[in-house]
Structure formats: C-alpha cells, structure tokens
Enzyme design. Sequence first.
Site, PDB file in Angstrom:
ATOM      1  N   LYS A 229       1.392   3.445   6.931  1.00  0.00           N
ATOM      2  CA  LYS A 229       0.714   2.238   6.419  1.00  0.00           C
ATOM      3  C   LYS A 229      -0.150   1.744   7.576  1.00  0.00           C
ATOM      4  CE  LYS A 229       1.732  -1.929   3.752  1.00  0.00           C
ATOM      5  NZ  LYS A 229       0.713  -1.790   2.729  1.00  0.00           N
TER       6      LYS A 229
HETATM    7  N1  PMP Z   1      -0.481   1.981  -1.809  1.00  0.00           N
HETATM    8  C1  PMP Z   1      -1.104   1.162  -0.945  1.00  0.00           C
HETATM    9  C2  PMP Z   1      -2.432   1.562  -0.405  1.00  0.00           C
HETATM   10  C3  PMP Z   1      -0.522  -0.042  -0.577  1.00  0.00           C
HETATM   11  O1  PMP Z   1      -1.147  -0.873   0.270  1.00  0.00           O
HETATM   12  C4  PMP Z   1       0.728  -0.390  -1.129  1.00  0.00           C
HETATM   13  C5  PMP Z   1       1.350  -1.688  -0.740  1.00  0.00           C
HETATM   14  N2  PMP Z   1       2.139  -1.539   0.412  1.00  0.00           N
HETATM   15  C6  PMP Z   1       1.336   0.477  -2.031  1.00  0.00           C
HETATM   16  C7  PMP Z   1       0.711   1.667  -2.352  1.00  0.00           C
HETATM   17  C8  PMP Z   1       2.665   0.153  -2.648  1.00  0.00           C
HETATM   18  O2  PMP Z   1       3.682   0.196  -1.691  1.00  0.00           O
HETATM   19  P1  PMP Z   1       4.950  -0.743  -1.762  1.00  0.00           P
HETATM   20  O3  PMP Z   1       5.483  -0.637  -3.143  1.00  0.00           O
HETATM   21  O4  PMP Z   1       5.886  -0.122  -0.774  1.00  0.00           O
HETATM   22  O5  PMP Z   1       4.536  -2.099  -1.416  1.00  0.00           O
END
Ligand code: PMP
Length: 276
Positions: free
Chosen positions: A145
């Site tokens: 991330k």
């Molecule tokens: N894809 C992206 C690009 C994101 O920013 C997020 C948010 N974190 C997600 C998918 C979904 O991830 P999560 O469910 O862990 O928040």
Amino acid sequence: MDGVYKKWKESNVHVLNHGLHYGSCVFEGIRIYDGKIFKLEEHVDRLFRSADLLDLKIPYNNLEINKVMYELAKKQNVLNGYIRPVVWRGSEKMAISAIDSKTHIAIATWAWPSYFSPEKILEGINLTISDWARPSPNSAPVDSKAAGLYMICSLSKHEAERKGFDDALMLDYRGLIAEATGANIFFTKKRKLFTPIPDCFLNGITRKTVIEIAKLQGLEVEENHFKPEFLEDCEEVFLTGTAVEITPVLSIDKYKFTVGEITKLLINEFNKVVKD
Ligand code: PMP
C-alpha cells in the site's frame, strides 16, 4: 509521531524528505467501529509488509504499533472513525539512493463516519473506466500500500469526477478488470459472486471479509480474470474497502446494474461483523 504524542499542527515533516520527493512512503487506512479497531492485526501486518517491500524498516514491532493505535483512539476520543498510519523515509539525503536514511512513522486518527453519504450508499454510485492501467507486478510493488501507487488513482478519480462520475474503474496492464481507485470490486450473476484475482493490486482486507461472509451466507464466490465485456449481463456490482465499506455501483459507463438483494444482504451482514 516517531514515538511521541504531538499536536496535529506540530506533526510536520521537512520539505526535503525522501517520501515526498521519491515516493518512499507506505500507509494504511483502518476503521474504528464503536471503539473497536476493525481487523487491526491484519492492517498492521500489511503496513509492515508494505514497508518491507519498499525497503523501509519500521523501528517498532507490530505489538507496539497495535497498542499505540488503541491508546491514540482513546486519547482522541474517537469512537467511530479512521486511523491513518504512515511510514516514510526521512530527510537525511536528497538522492535516489538513501539506504541509510531513517524510517519514520506517524499515526493519526479522526472521527469519520462514512466515505459516501448514507443516501449515496443506497442510491449507488456511477463509475467510468479509466485510461490508466494498474501496473504489472514487475513494474511496481503491487502488494504494497505504497503512496506512489496512488498517483494514477488520483488522476483517474479526478478525471472521473470532472466528467460527473463518482469514481473510476481501473483495468490492469492486460486490459482485465482490476479495481476502483481505492476499493476492490465484486459482481453478481444469477446469485453467484465474482471478483477479480488480486494479482496486480491489493487483496483488500474488506474483500477477504466479504468473501468469508458471502460463503457463510451460502453464496458461491468465483475469483477469476474478467474482461470488461463480462459486465454486460451482471446484475449487481459493488465496491469493498475500509473507506467505502460495501458501496453499490449503479453503472460503469454503458453497463447498468441494480442495488439488489445480494448487495443488501452483504451490507447487512458486514455491518453486523464490524460491530461484533
Ligand atoms: N485497493 C486500493 C487501491 C485501496 O486503496 C484499498 C483501500 N485500502 C483497497 C483496494 C481495499 O483494501 P481494504 O479493504 O484492505 O481497505
């Protein structure tokens, strides 16, 4: 910030920091529901994994970070809100290589009930397909991330909003459906759930939770590769993510969907799980 509680206005970085100039920065987005931090360990584990992929060494361990999250939420009196930890390489050296620079960490929290307004959630949102493609795993650290990966997300979302859409759907480097700019995507066809294999984008923690919930509800879930044409006869579509939770999608360009029973059932079950 770096082990010290600081006031919001005093939580600053030097303008010549490596994270800002060269993108050596990772972060997390975490929600607090009724004082409980949802999937805290999973988020903190992902923060460490993301940092590792960017060669950043967080000078604390997972347990220390987990503990601080709760302390901070309590200190700030945030019962329903968001936590944003961010990790970045410091300002010791302004050059591409900065191997010996320090890794910093800050954690912020604020009250934040919902990404889209409650009316908007049930109404559904409208997406348009972006021209930007999610990069291949050998073009970027796709499992991290990492702040840098959001450059094309912001560009896609800005363009979508300027055209009157709520968000953008991004295809990947192969032209397959990937995800929205900050959320994963699911589709339904004949009471079956489909979602793209996360092989070049984040395997969201909400995505994994929704798959578990769906299976417990007796729904079949297929993870596969999907071309945009797959959307032609999809009935329901929704996004999942920490920020968007489960948000129904009404349209993706010419493809139209309804906010149907499966989406409503999953929203209902998800709301129970997060407060459990
Ligand atoms: N894809 C992206 C690009 C994101 O920013 C997020 C948010 N974190 C997600 C998918 C979904 O991830 P999560 O469910 O862990 O928040």
